[in-house]
Design a protein around this motif. Structure first.
Motif: not given
Length: 185
Positions: A136-139, A143
């Motif tokens: 979830s933190e791997n934006t 994207a």
């Protein structure tokens, strides 16, 4: 070896094979900490022997039609990769993934490469559902999933233990009819 152009900027997609272990290790060393923020690949491929073994696992998966591994190159230099971590042709499912070293980030390389491999999986191998799993933190990875037209299916809470921390993992997917419709539009 064959290569598929990813655009006018000299970027190409090509298979990664066991004989390229030295180059793969040098690439991983250039981006080890950046790549390892959210995936364990840099923790698995730490020396020439482990690189060769990793590349051989994917060569074996390709031979069994159960996965694929491709390198992303810019001007002939390995800067990242995309893969089908899993692929079950009988069930029509696959899980795609990626990584890049820092010098290649932000140029759309993963999105372009993922489009190529997803198109191949859907059109040539009959894959019905392609998944994309990302912390979830791997934006940046999320994207990419959005740019690929994927839908967020859900979150597996604290599903992945990585470097001593539990991460939520988002699962995104695209179905073959959606993929074809988006390509036709």
């Amino acid at each position: 070896m064959y290569a598929i152009s990813l655009g006018d900027d000299g970027a190409e997609l090509c298979p990664l094979e066991p004989w390229q272990a030295e180059e793969f290790l040098a690439h991983m060393d250039r981006g080890r900490e950046f790549i390892g923020q959210f995936i364990n690949l840099p923790d698995i491929v730490t020396d020439l022997e482990s690189c060769r073994a990793y590349l051989q696992r994917y060569a074996d998966r390709a031979a069994a039609d159960a996965g694929r591994l491709y390198g992303i190159r810019t001007d002939g230099r390995l800067v990242g990769g995309v893969l089908f971590r899993t692929m079950d042709v009988g069930q029509g499912t696959a899980e795609a993934g990626c990584w890049l070293e820092p010098s290649a980030a932000g140029k759309g390389l993963v999105t372009r490469a993922a489009r190529v491999i997803i198109d191949w999986a859907v059109e040539e191998r009959g894959i019905h559902r392609v998944e994309w799993w990302a912390a979830s933190e791997n934006t940046a990875s999320i994207a990419v999933a959005r740019r690929l037209g994927m839908t967020r299916d859900g979150v597996l809470r604290e599903n992945f233990l990585h470097r001593g921390k539990r991460h939520d993992v988002e699962i995104w997917s695209v179905l073959a009819p959606e993929w074809r419709a988006a390509r036709a539009a």
